[in-house]
Design an enzyme around this catalytic site. Structure first.
Site, short mmCIF file in Angstrom:
data_model
loop_
_atom_site.label_atom_id
_atom_site.label_comp_id
_atom_site.label_asym_id
_atom_site.label_seq_id
_atom_site.Cartn_x
_atom_site.Cartn_y
_atom_site.Cartn_z
N PHE A 298 54.68 -31.90 157.62
CA PHE A 298 55.02 -31.42 156.28
C PHE A 298 55.50 -32.56 155.39
O PHE A 298 56.28 -33.41 155.82
CB PHE A 298 56.17 -30.39 156.36
CG PHE A 298 55.79 -29.06 156.92
CD1 PHE A 298 55.43 -28.01 156.08
CD2 PHE A 298 55.81 -28.84 158.29
CE1 PHE A 298 55.09 -26.77 156.60
CE2 PHE A 298 55.48 -27.60 158.82
CZ PHE A 298 55.12 -26.56 157.97
N ASP A 299 55.06 -32.53 154.15
CA ASP A 299 55.74 -33.28 153.10
C ASP A 299 57.10 -32.63 152.90
O ASP A 299 57.34 -31.50 153.35
CB ASP A 299 54.90 -33.22 151.82
CG ASP A 299 55.63 -33.78 150.62
OD1 ASP A 299 56.10 -34.92 150.70
OD2 ASP A 299 55.73 -33.06 149.61
N ASN A 300 57.99 -33.31 152.19
CA ASN A 300 59.34 -32.77 151.99
C ASN A 300 59.52 -32.16 150.60
O ASN A 300 59.44 -30.94 150.44
CB ASN A 300 60.37 -33.88 152.22
CG ASN A 300 61.80 -33.40 152.10
OD1 ASN A 300 62.18 -32.44 152.76
ND2 ASN A 300 62.59 -34.04 151.26
#
Length: 217
Positions: A9-11
């Site tokens: 996941f990106d944040n």
């Protein structure tokens, strides 16, 4: 889709809602250092690449860019904890993925310690095996290095992973790394803005749709 062995996941804009935090901090820093006004779109267009690089959207002067970065970080620290929140449905999505035996990691352009702190505030840090921050990898999105490093940490082939992100830089990095990509539209960038740069493998408009695509609904 065949269920992935891992989901990265990106944040910002994917797991945690920091849009107003980022906008407020950019506006404060550019006013304080440059005494200039920028539109919201101008302030946010670089979100997804390392912060130091974003400062060159506002100036070509390295001294000004360094001062922008210093002021940004100092001010952001004073308002960060009160302005960050997890997106609706994300805790449930992460729990479902974990229960399905799917391994989880975060690949972000934010510094490792800042990202980790935000995940802890939002109560989701324990769901992830690792965070790959901008200071953990010599290459940065939209190049594939950070995503490939995440796959390396998991000991899996990129074809066995999905990268979830809300920015064009996420999708470009994921595609270059050879992972499947899931573009989400609840973050900073619209579907049009993402698609103009790169078409992801899948789209999701909320966490429930992401769960269905990832096979855990």
């Amino acid at each position: 889709m065949a269920r992935a062995k891992a989901v990265l996941f990106d944040n910002d804009g994917t797991l945690v809602d920091t849009a107003e935090l980022l906008l407020k901090t950019f506006r404060y820093a550019t006013r304080a250092v440059l005494n200039r006004e920028f539109t919201d779109e101008q302030l946010m267009r670089g979100v997804g690449i390392p912060l130091a690089d974003q400062m060159y959207d506002f100036t070509d002067d390295p001294v000004e860019a360094e001062e922008l970065l210093r002021v940004y970080r100092a001010y952001n620290k004073t308002i960060h904890d009160e302005m960050i929140s997890v997106f609706p449905g994300i805790p449930e999505l992460l729990l479902a993925l974990e229960r399905a035996g799917i391994r989880l990691g975060v690949v972000t352009s934010k510094r490792h310690d800042v990202c980790q702190h935000g995940l802890e505030i939002c109560g989701i840090a324990d769901r992830f095996e690792f965070v790959v921050g901008s200071d953990d990898c010599s290459e940065h999105k939209p190049k594939p290095g950070p995503v490939l490093y995440g796959c390396e940490l998991l000991g899996i082939d990129p074809s066995e992973a999905v990268y979830v992100g809300d920015s064009p830089y996420d999708i470009l990095a994921g595609r270059a790394a050879g992972v499947r990509t899931l573009g989400v539209t609840w973050g900073v960038f619209s579907r049009r803005q993402i698609a103009e740069a790169a078409e992801p493998t899948f789209w999701a408009h909320d966490a429930a749709e992401a769960a269905r695509i990832l096979g855990v609904s």
